[in-house]
Scaffold this motif. Structure first.
Motif, PDB file in Angstrom:
ATOM      1  N   SER A 125      76.509 -53.688 105.044  1.00  0.00           N
ATOM      2  CA  SER A 125      77.480 -54.145 104.048  1.00  0.00           C
ATOM      3  C   SER A 125      77.443 -53.203 102.861  1.00  0.00           C
ATOM      4  CB  SER A 125      77.173 -55.580 103.596  1.00  0.00           C
ATOM      5  OG  SER A 125      75.891 -55.640 102.992  1.00  0.00           O
ATOM      6  N   GLY A 126      78.466 -53.320 102.021  1.00  0.00           N
ATOM      7  CA  GLY A 126      78.539 -52.449 100.858  1.00  0.00           C
ATOM      8  C   GLY A 126      79.170 -51.111 101.196  1.00  0.00           C
ATOM      9  N   THR A 127      79.390 -50.316 100.153  1.00  0.00           N
ATOM     10  CA  THR A 127      79.976 -48.982 100.312  1.00  0.00           C
ATOM     11  C   THR A 127      79.070 -47.975  99.624  1.00  0.00           C
ATOM     12  OG1 THR A 127      82.185 -49.987 100.255  1.00  0.00           O
ATOM     13  CG2 THR A 127      82.064 -47.603  99.998  1.00  0.00           C
ATOM     14  N   VAL A 175      64.137 -54.618 104.355  1.00  0.00           N
ATOM     15  CA  VAL A 175      65.059 -54.777 103.230  1.00  0.00           C
ATOM     16  C   VAL A 175      66.429 -55.055 103.831  1.00  0.00           C
ATOM     17  CG1 VAL A 175      66.115 -53.695 101.223  1.00  0.00           C
ATOM     18  CG2 VAL A 175      63.710 -53.260 101.741  1.00  0.00           C
ATOM     19  N   ASN A 176      66.854 -56.300 103.751  1.00  0.00           N
ATOM     20  CA  ASN A 176      68.106 -56.731 104.353  1.00  0.00           C
ATOM     21  C   ASN A 176      69.204 -56.673 103.298  1.00  0.00           C
ATOM     22  OD1 ASN A 176      70.289 -58.225 105.525  1.00  0.00           O
ATOM     23  ND2 ASN A 176      68.850 -59.267 106.870  1.00  0.00           N
ATOM     24  N   VAL A 177      70.042 -55.636 103.397  1.00  0.00           N
ATOM     25  CA  VAL A 177      71.083 -55.442 102.393  1.00  0.00           C
ATOM     26  C   VAL A 177      72.172 -56.497 102.514  1.00  0.00           C
ATOM     27  CG1 VAL A 177      72.822 -53.830 101.548  1.00  0.00           C
ATOM     28  CG2 VAL A 177      70.606 -52.984 102.336  1.00  0.00           C
ATOM     29  N   GLN A 178      72.487 -56.886 103.738  1.00  0.00           N
ATOM     30  CA  GLN A 178      73.570 -57.842 103.948  1.00  0.00           C
ATOM     31  C   GLN A 178      73.237 -59.206 103.361  1.00  0.00           C
ATOM     32  OE1 GLN A 178      74.737 -58.184 108.030  1.00  0.00           O
ATOM     33  NE2 GLN A 178      76.578 -59.323 107.581  1.00  0.00           N
ATOM     34  N   ASP A 208      70.984 -52.745  95.384  1.00  0.00           N
ATOM     35  CA  ASP A 208      72.090 -51.831  95.103  1.00  0.00           C
ATOM     36  C   ASP A 208      71.935 -50.614  96.012  1.00  0.00           C
ATOM     37  OD1 ASP A 208      74.162 -50.371  94.117  1.00  0.00           O
ATOM     38  OD2 ASP A 208      73.226 -49.915  92.182  1.00  0.00           O
ATOM     39  N   ILE A 209      72.868 -50.440  96.952  1.00  0.00           N
ATOM     40  CA  ILE A 209      72.744 -49.391  97.965  1.00  0.00           C
ATOM     41  C   ILE A 209      73.747 -48.264  97.739  1.00  0.00           C
ATOM     42  CG2 ILE A 209      71.860 -50.954  99.723  1.00  0.00           C
ATOM     43  CD1 ILE A 209      74.818 -50.843 100.866  1.00  0.00           C
ATOM     44  N   PHE A 210      74.269 -48.143  96.523  1.00  0.00           N
ATOM     45  CA  PHE A 210      75.290 -47.123  96.294  1.00  0.00           C
ATOM     46  C   PHE A 210      74.734 -45.727  96.571  1.00  0.00           C
ATOM     47  CE2 PHE A 210      77.548 -44.142  93.473  1.00  0.00           C
ATOM     48  CZ  PHE A 210      78.827 -44.289  93.977  1.00  0.00           C
ATOM     49  N   TYR A 211      73.473 -45.484  96.214  1.00  0.00           N
ATOM     50  CA  TYR A 211      72.876 -44.163  96.389  1.00  0.00           C
ATOM     51  C   TYR A 211      72.100 -44.026  97.698  1.00  0.00           C
ATOM     52  CZ  TYR A 211      74.054 -43.405  91.496  1.00  0.00           C
ATOM     53  OH  TYR A 211      74.731 -43.264  90.320  1.00  0.00           O
ATOM     54  N   PHE A 212      72.332 -44.934  98.648  1.00  0.00           N
ATOM     55  CA  PHE A 212      71.688 -44.828  99.962  1.00  0.00           C
ATOM     56  C   PHE A 212      71.944 -43.442 100.552  1.00  0.00           C
ATOM     57  CE2 PHE A 212      72.168 -44.922 104.550  1.00  0.00           C
ATOM     58  CZ  PHE A 212      71.037 -45.574 104.971  1.00  0.00           C
ATOM     59  N   PRO A 213      70.948 -42.747 101.147  1.00  0.00           N
ATOM     60  CA  PRO A 213      69.565 -43.189 101.370  1.00  0.00           C
ATOM     61  C   PRO A 213      68.593 -42.761 100.281  1.00  0.00           C
ATOM     62  CG  PRO A 213      69.970 -41.185 102.572  1.00  0.00           C
ATOM     63  CD  PRO A 213      71.238 -41.474 101.817  1.00  0.00           C
ATOM     64  N   PHE A 214      69.096 -42.477  99.082  1.00  0.00           N
ATOM     65  CA  PHE A 214      68.235 -42.095  97.967  1.00  0.00           C
ATOM     66  C   PHE A 214      68.124 -43.245  96.970  1.00  0.00           C
ATOM     67  CE2 PHE A 214      70.555 -38.405  99.601  1.00  0.00           C
ATOM     68  CZ  PHE A 214      69.509 -37.580  99.968  1.00  0.00           C
ATOM     69  N   ASP A 215      68.222 -44.464  97.466  1.00  0.00           N
ATOM     70  CA  ASP A 215      68.271 -45.624  96.589  1.00  0.00           C
ATOM     71  C   ASP A 215      66.875 -46.072  96.160  1.00  0.00           C
ATOM     72  OD1 ASP A 215      68.029 -46.154  99.333  1.00  0.00           O
ATOM     73  OD2 ASP A 215      68.480 -48.267  99.050  1.00  0.00           O
ATOM     74  N   ILE A 271      77.051 -42.289 100.687  1.00  0.00           N
ATOM     75  CA  ILE A 271      77.081 -41.500 101.913  1.00  0.00           C
ATOM     76  C   ILE A 271      78.299 -41.863 102.767  1.00  0.00           C
ATOM     77  CG2 ILE A 271      75.656 -43.095 103.274  1.00  0.00           C
ATOM     78  CD1 ILE A 271      74.345 -40.642 104.531  1.00  0.00           C
ATOM     79  N   SER A 272      78.757 -43.106 102.700  1.00  0.00           N
ATOM     80  CA  SER A 272      79.974 -43.496 103.422  1.00  0.00           C
ATOM     81  C   SER A 272      81.197 -42.808 102.823  1.00  0.00           C
ATOM     82  CB  SER A 272      80.152 -45.013 103.391  1.00  0.00           C
ATOM     83  OG  SER A 272      79.095 -45.663 104.069  1.00  0.00           O
ATOM     84  N   VAL A 273      81.215 -42.674 101.501  1.00  0.00           N
ATOM     85  CA  VAL A 273      82.301 -41.933 100.845  1.00  0.00           C
ATOM     86  C   VAL A 273      82.268 -40.468 101.279  1.00  0.00           C
ATOM     87  CG1 VAL A 273      83.258 -41.241  98.622  1.00  0.00           C
ATOM     88  CG2 VAL A 273      82.244 -43.515  98.892  1.00  0.00           C
TER      89      VAL A 273
END
Length: 447
Positions: free
Chosen positions: A303-305, A78-81, A165-172, A308-310
C-alpha cells in the motif's frame, strides 16, 4: 522452586522469612538440612505464595515501585498495509516484596534463589500500543533476593501499532513507540522506573538486531508520562524506537536492473532513426521492463505510493515516449522521402534558431562535399539531389510548401534535422533522468 544449590553437606541452613502484616510481624525459621540434595520444601514459603493475588505492601499509601528495562532481540515484521510493527523483546521487571528477607550469613551465603513465577505476585505491566494478547510461556521463574527484590524476565512477541511512512522506501526510517503501563494499578499504588540507562538498552539491543533481519536499530529514547484514563491517573514510560531499513536487497534487485534497462534504451538513440530495427528493439525493451515490474512487485510495499514507484512510473513513461517518438520520426522520414509536408514558419524559424551552424544531418549540397552523417540520398525512394538543384518550385509546389521558396530537397533536409533534434532532446532527457536518479539514490542512502 529451584533446587540443587551447591552447598557443603552436613550443615543446617536457616532461612528467616519475615511476613510483615498490617499491625504485626510473623517470623518463620526454616530447617534447610539436605538443601543441596532435595531442595527447599515449598511449604516453607507457602505463606508468601498464598499472598500472590494481592499487591505486597506494608503501607497502602506507599506505591510499589517497579523498574523496567528490555532488550530488543529482533524486528520480525513491518506491515505497511496494516501499520503494524512486530518485534521480539526480553522484558525485565524488578520490584520489592517487603515480606521477604533473610540473612545470607546464616543461610550458607545464599543471596538469591529462583521460584516459579506463578507462585508470586506479578505486576500487570502491558504495552499500550500492543494489538494482541501477550503469549507468555509457561513455567517461567523469577529470582528472589535476600532483601526481598524480585527479578522477573519474560520473552514477549509484541505486535504494536506504528505510524509508518514509506515514501522513501527502501531508504525509509520508521519511528515507533512502546509505552509500558499498568492495566489496573494507578499512579497512587504503582510507580514505574528504569532498571538500566537508555544507552545500555540501545547498546545491547543494537548488537543483537544488527546481526540479523532487514532492519537496523538507530536509537532509543524515553519519556516518563502521567496519563489520565478517565479520572484515573497512570504512571507510564514511553520508549521511542528509531529503525532503518537495510536497502541493499532492493537496490540490487530493483534499482540496478531498472537503471540498466533505461540505459540500454537511451543507447538505442544511436541507432539511425530510419533503421527498421530501432522500433522493434524499443518494443522488446518495453515488454522486458513490464515483465521485470511484474516479477519484482512482491518486493514493493502493498500500500502507499513510495518514491521508488514514482521512479518506475517515470522510467516506463520515458520508454513509452521514446517508442512513440521513434514511430513518429520513422513516419516523418518516410513522408520526407516521398512527399515532404510543408513546414510551418514558426517551426522553421525555431529550427534555424536552435540549429545555427550545427546540423545533425548534412544538406544535399554538403553531400557533394562529402559531409558527415546520413544524406537524403540514403533514404529509400529519394531522388538524387542533383536532379533538384537549380529547380525553381512551381506555383503548386510553392503553395504546398506554405508559400515558402523551399525546394523538396531543402524540405527533406529540414524534416530530417527536426527528427534529429527530437532524438537529441529525448536522449539528453534520458541522461538527465539517469543522473538525477543516481544522485538521489546516493543522497538517500547516505542520509
Amino acid at each position: 522452586m529451584e533446587g540443587g544449590w551447591p552447598l557443603r553437606g552436613g550443615f543446617l541452613l536457616c532461612l528467616t522469612v519475615s511476613l510483615l502484616l498490617q499491625g504485626r510481624a510473623n517470623a518463620f525459621t526454616i530447617n534447610c538440612s539436605g538443601f543441596d540434595q532435595y531442595g527447599v520444601n515449598p511449604a516453607v514459603l507457602q505463606a508468601i505464595f498464598d499472598q500472590k493475588d494481592f499487591r505486597p505492601f506494608i503501607n497502602y499509601s506507599i506505591p510499589t515501585h517497579v523498574n523496567i528495562s528490555f532488550t530488543l532481540s529482533a524486528i520480525l515484521e513491518v506491515n505497511v498495509q496494516l501499520q503494524l510493527l512486530t518485534s521480539f523483546l526480553w522484558v525485565k521487571m524488578i520490584w520489592n516484596n517487603p515480606f521477604i528477607s533473610w540473612n545470607p550469613k546464616e543461610c550458607g551465603n545464599i543471596n538469591k534463589f529462583a521460584v516459579t513465577a506463578e507462585n508470586l505476585w506479578l505486576p500487570d505491566i502491558f504495552i499500550v500500543e500492543s494489538t494482541d494478547v501477550d503469549q507468555i510461556p509457561e513455567g517461567l521463574s523469577a529470582y528472589m533476593t535476600h532483601e526481598g527484590d524480585i527479578v522477573y524476565n519474560k520473552p514477549a512477541r509484541i505486535t504494536s501499532v506504528c505510524s509508518l511512512d514509506i515514501f522513501y522506501f527502501p531508504f525509509d526510517q520508521q519511528n515507533c513507540t512502546l509505552t509500558f503501563s499498568s492495566f489496573i494499578y494507578t499512579a497512587e499504588t504503582m510507580s514505574l522506573g528504569m532498571d538500566r540507562e537508555v544507552w545500555e538498552i540501545v547498546d545491547t539491543s543494537r548488537d543483537i538486531v544488527f546481526r540479523q533481519g532487514e532492519w537496523e536499530l538507530l536509537g532509543i529514547s524515553k519519556a516518563t508520562l502521567k496519563t489520565f484514563v478517565g479520572s484515573r491517573l497512570f504512571d507510564r514510560i514511553a520508549f521511542f524506537l528509531a529503525i532503518r531499513r537495510r536497502p541493499s536487497l532492493y537496490v540490487i534487485n530493483l534499482l540496478v536492473p531498472s537503471s540498466f534497462l533505461i540505459a540500454i534504451d537511451a543507447l538505442s538513440f544511436y541507432l539511425p532513426a530510419e533503421n527498421e530495427n530501432r522500433a522493434p528493439f524499443k518494443i522488446t525493451l518495453l515488454l522486458g521492463y513490464n515483465v521485470f515490474l511484474l516479477r519484482m512487485s512482491d518486493l514493493l510495499p502493498a500500500s502507499g505510493t513510495p518514491l521508488i514507484s514514482v521512479y518506475f512510473a517515470l522510467c516506463l513513461s520515458l520508454m513509452v515516449v521514446s517508442l512513440l517518438e521513434t514511430i513518429f520520426i520513422t513516419h516523418l522520414l518516410h513522408l520526407a522521402t516521398t512527399q515532404p509536408p510543408p513546414m510551418p514558419r514558426w517551426l522553421h524559424s525555431l529550427l534555424l534558431y536552435c540549429t545555427g551552424s550545427r546540423r545533425c544531418y548534412p544538406t544535399a549540397h554538403q553531400k557533394e562535399n562529402k559531409g558527415l552523417g546520413l544524406t537524403p540520398s540514403h533514404l529509400p525512394g529519394l531522388k538524387e539531389p542533383g536532379e533538384l538543384v537549380g529547380k525553381e518550385p512551381g506555383p503548386r509546389e510553392a503553395k504546398r510548401n506554405g508559400g515558402s521558396e523551399l525546394t523538396r530537397a531543402q524540405l527533406t533536409d529540414l524534416w530530417m534535422e527536426f527528427g534529429c533534434r527530437m532524438d537529441t532532446f529525448l536522449f539528453r532527457l534520458y541522461l538527465l533522468f539517469l543522473a538525477s536518479s543516481v544522485i538521489t539514490v546516493i543522497v538517500l542512502w547516505n542520509t
